[in-house]
Scaffold this active site. Structure first.
Site, PDB file in Angstrom:
ATOM      1  N   ASP A  35    -145.327 -76.606  70.164  1.00 33.48           N
ATOM      2  CA  ASP A  35    -145.065 -75.737  69.009  1.00 33.48           C
ATOM      3  C   ASP A  35    -144.248 -76.465  67.949  1.00 33.48           C
ATOM      4  O   ASP A  35    -143.437 -77.333  68.261  1.00 33.48           O
ATOM      5  CB  ASP A  35    -144.317 -74.487  69.491  1.00 33.48           C
ATOM      6  N   GLY A  36    -144.462 -76.087  66.690  1.00 35.14           N
ATOM      7  CA  GLY A  36    -143.624 -76.594  65.608  1.00 35.14           C
ATOM      8  C   GLY A  36    -144.325 -77.565  64.665  1.00 35.14           C
ATOM      9  O   GLY A  36    -143.681 -78.138  63.781  1.00 35.14           O
ATOM     10  N   ARG A  39    -144.050 -76.255  60.987  1.00 34.44           N
ATOM     11  CA  ARG A  39    -142.700 -76.401  60.418  1.00 34.44           C
ATOM     12  C   ARG A  39    -142.380 -77.869  60.132  1.00 34.44           C
ATOM     13  O   ARG A  39    -141.747 -78.202  59.142  1.00 34.44           O
ATOM     14  CB  ARG A  39    -141.663 -75.810  61.382  1.00 34.44           C
ATOM     15  N   ARG A  48    -150.189 -78.366  56.556  1.00 36.90           N
ATOM     16  CA  ARG A  48    -149.977 -78.100  57.989  1.00 36.90           C
ATOM     17  C   ARG A  48    -150.754 -79.064  58.881  1.00 36.90           C
ATOM     18  O   ARG A  48    -150.285 -79.461  59.946  1.00 36.90           O
ATOM     19  CB  ARG A  48    -150.385 -76.650  58.307  1.00 36.90           C
ATOM     20  N   ASN A  83    -155.227 -68.238  67.655  1.00 37.88           N
ATOM     21  CA  ASN A  83    -155.298 -69.247  66.578  1.00 37.88           C
ATOM     22  C   ASN A  83    -156.581 -69.147  65.749  1.00 37.88           C
ATOM     23  O   ASN A  83    -156.639 -69.653  64.627  1.00 37.88           O
ATOM     24  CB  ASN A  83    -155.166 -70.668  67.134  1.00 37.88           C
ATOM     25  N   ARG A 203    -141.709 -75.454  76.314  1.00 34.94           N
ATOM     26  CA  ARG A 203    -142.125 -75.030  74.971  1.00 34.94           C
ATOM     27  C   ARG A 203    -141.194 -75.675  73.970  1.00 34.94           C
ATOM     28  O   ARG A 203    -139.966 -75.640  74.140  1.00 34.94           O
ATOM     29  CB  ARG A 203    -142.081 -73.504  74.830  1.00 34.94           C
ATOM     30  N   SER A 211    -146.334 -66.414  74.889  1.00 32.67           N
ATOM     31  CA  SER A 211    -147.459 -66.385  73.946  1.00 32.67           C
ATOM     32  C   SER A 211    -148.831 -66.444  74.607  1.00 32.67           C
ATOM     33  O   SER A 211    -149.693 -67.230  74.192  1.00 32.67           O
ATOM     34  CB  SER A 211    -147.317 -67.520  72.924  1.00 32.67           C
TER      35      SER A 211
HETATM   36  C1  FPP Z   1    -148.637 -75.071  67.290  1.00 38.19           C
HETATM   37  O1  FPP Z   1    -147.824 -75.407  66.175  1.00 38.19           O
HETATM   38  C2  FPP Z   1    -149.672 -76.073  67.523  1.00 38.19           C
HETATM   39  C3  FPP Z   1    -151.024 -75.842  67.524  1.00 38.19           C
HETATM   40  C4  FPP Z   1    -151.585 -74.499  67.278  1.00 38.19           C
HETATM   41  C5  FPP Z   1    -152.008 -76.908  67.718  1.00 38.19           C
HETATM   42  C6  FPP Z   1    -151.682 -77.983  68.711  1.00 38.19           C
HETATM   43  C7  FPP Z   1    -152.542 -79.125  68.395  1.00 38.19           C
HETATM   44  C8  FPP Z   1    -152.178 -80.417  68.377  1.00 38.19           C
HETATM   45  C9  FPP Z   1    -150.871 -80.937  68.845  1.00 38.19           C
HETATM   46  C10 FPP Z   1    -153.170 -81.381  67.815  1.00 38.19           C
HETATM   47  C11 FPP Z   1    -153.732 -82.394  68.706  1.00 38.19           C
HETATM   48  C12 FPP Z   1    -154.130 -81.966  70.038  1.00 38.19           C
HETATM   49  C13 FPP Z   1    -154.954 -82.696  70.831  1.00 38.19           C
HETATM   50  C14 FPP Z   1    -155.194 -82.216  72.206  1.00 38.19           C
HETATM   51  C15 FPP Z   1    -155.611 -83.926  70.367  1.00 38.19           C
HETATM   52  P1  FPP Z   1    -147.777 -74.400  64.944  1.00 38.19           P
HETATM   53  O2  FPP Z   1    -148.842 -74.806  63.991  1.00 38.19           O
HETATM   54  O3  FPP Z   1    -147.872 -72.988  65.434  1.00 38.19           O
HETATM   55  O4  FPP Z   1    -146.345 -74.696  64.376  1.00 38.19           O
HETATM   56  P2  FPP Z   1    -145.404 -73.685  63.568  1.00 38.19           P
HETATM   57  O5  FPP Z   1    -144.978 -72.630  64.560  1.00 38.19           O
HETATM   58  O6  FPP Z   1    -144.275 -74.561  63.142  1.00 38.19           O
HETATM   59  O7  FPP Z   1    -146.195 -73.138  62.417  1.00 38.19           O
END
Ligand code: FPP
Length: 262
Positions: A35-36, A39, A48, A83, A203, A211
């Site tokens: 996560d993150g 941000r 993003r 998502n 996490r 989640s």
């Molecule tokens: C959550 O951060 C992350 C995701 C929804 C996607 C995870 C994907 C990757 C790390 C990309 C690569 C993966 C592979 C397996 C090659 P967020 O977007 O919810 O962050 P936020 O809470 O800060 O908005």
């Protein structure tokens, strides 16, 4: 209950390959909510998708480190059923990133003896992602060093519903007696029944929710929350999480006295 740990981190530490000696035992199965990313990008005034792109670098580090430490199963929450509701350009960007990485990391998987497996409602994924997953699953199916499990288009409730549906169909056909259903037989209808439950769930980004991740499988997992945003998640921070895990006292509902007597 998936409680076993391996002693291989100790072996790595003793062999002087750079692992921190403080790790006494590593979990058999680590699951991560990465996560993150958003941000991380926002703080840098970047789109993003740049957060996700940099998050993919942390994935590579983590996979290599888990393999080196002898962690047998690593499950990453790459894309949830929720998502799909994100802006179309972000969903499209993430799907392209999955294709790119599945394409470019196949050699790394083969070289390190890693089997790739997907869990989730993959029928919703674009054909290119499905095809790459299928190709990598097929090419790595005989690898026994580590299972890298990508939860994509995955939802814990969704997984439980589809398990219940399969059992209801069998019951309706007279092949299953509802009275005979146990926790063990129910678990056989989940996506990957052969995979033991995670021992540790990490996490990142200081969020403390599950989640909709592995709702059944996380029943006895130790949860460690890291303050670090996923693209900044380093080897040192991973080791800190493993140290926290190693210091936890897992009782699985028993008393301390019972565990000591066992
Ligand atoms: C959550 O951060 C992350 C995701 C929804 C996607 C995870 C994907 C990757 C790390 C990309 C690569 C993966 C592979 C397996 C090659 P967020 O977007 O919810 O962050 P936020 O809470 O800060 O908005």
């Amino acid at each position: 209950m998936g409680s076993e740990v391996t002693e291989s981190a100790v072996a790595v530490a003793e062999s002087g390959q750079g692992a921190r000696v403080s790790i006494k035992a590593v979990p058999r199965h680590v699951a991560i909510i990465m996560d993150g990313n958003g941000r991380w990008a926002k703080r840098r005034f970047l789109p993003r998708i740049e957060g996700h792109r940099n998050g993919a670098k942390s994935v590579r580090m983590l996979v290599e480190e888990c393999r080196r430490l002898g962690i047998r199963y690593l499950t990453l929450f790459a894309f949830s059923t929720e998502n799909w509701r994100r802006p179309q350009d972000e969903v499209g960007g993430l799907m392209s990133l999955f294709v790119q990485h599945l394409e470019s990391e196949l050699e790394l998987l083969l070289k390190n003896g890693i089997r790739l497996r997907a869990m989730g409602d993959t029928s919703r994924l674009p054909a290119a992602v499905r095809e790459m997953l299928r190709r990598n699953e097929e090419r790595t199916k005989d690898m026994t060093g580590m299972d890298l499990i990508l939860a994509v288009s995955y939802g814990g409730r969704d997984e439980l519903v589809q398990a219940a549906r399969k059992m209801a169909v069998a019951a309706k056909a007279g092949q299953l007696d509802p009275a005979s259903i146990t926790e063990e037989s129910f678990a056989q209808h989940l996506y990957l029944p052969d995979v033991p439950d995670p021992d540790l769930m990490i996490r990142t980004s200081d969020e403390t929710r599950i989640s909709n991740f592995l709702l059944w499988q996380l029943a006895y997992a130790e949860i460690v929350v890291s303050p670090v945003l996923w693209p900044d998640f380093s080897r040192d921070e991973f080791h800190r999480c493993l140290d926290v895990f190693a210091g936890r006292n897992r009782r699985f509902g028993l008393t301390q006295e019972q565990l000591q007597g066992a």
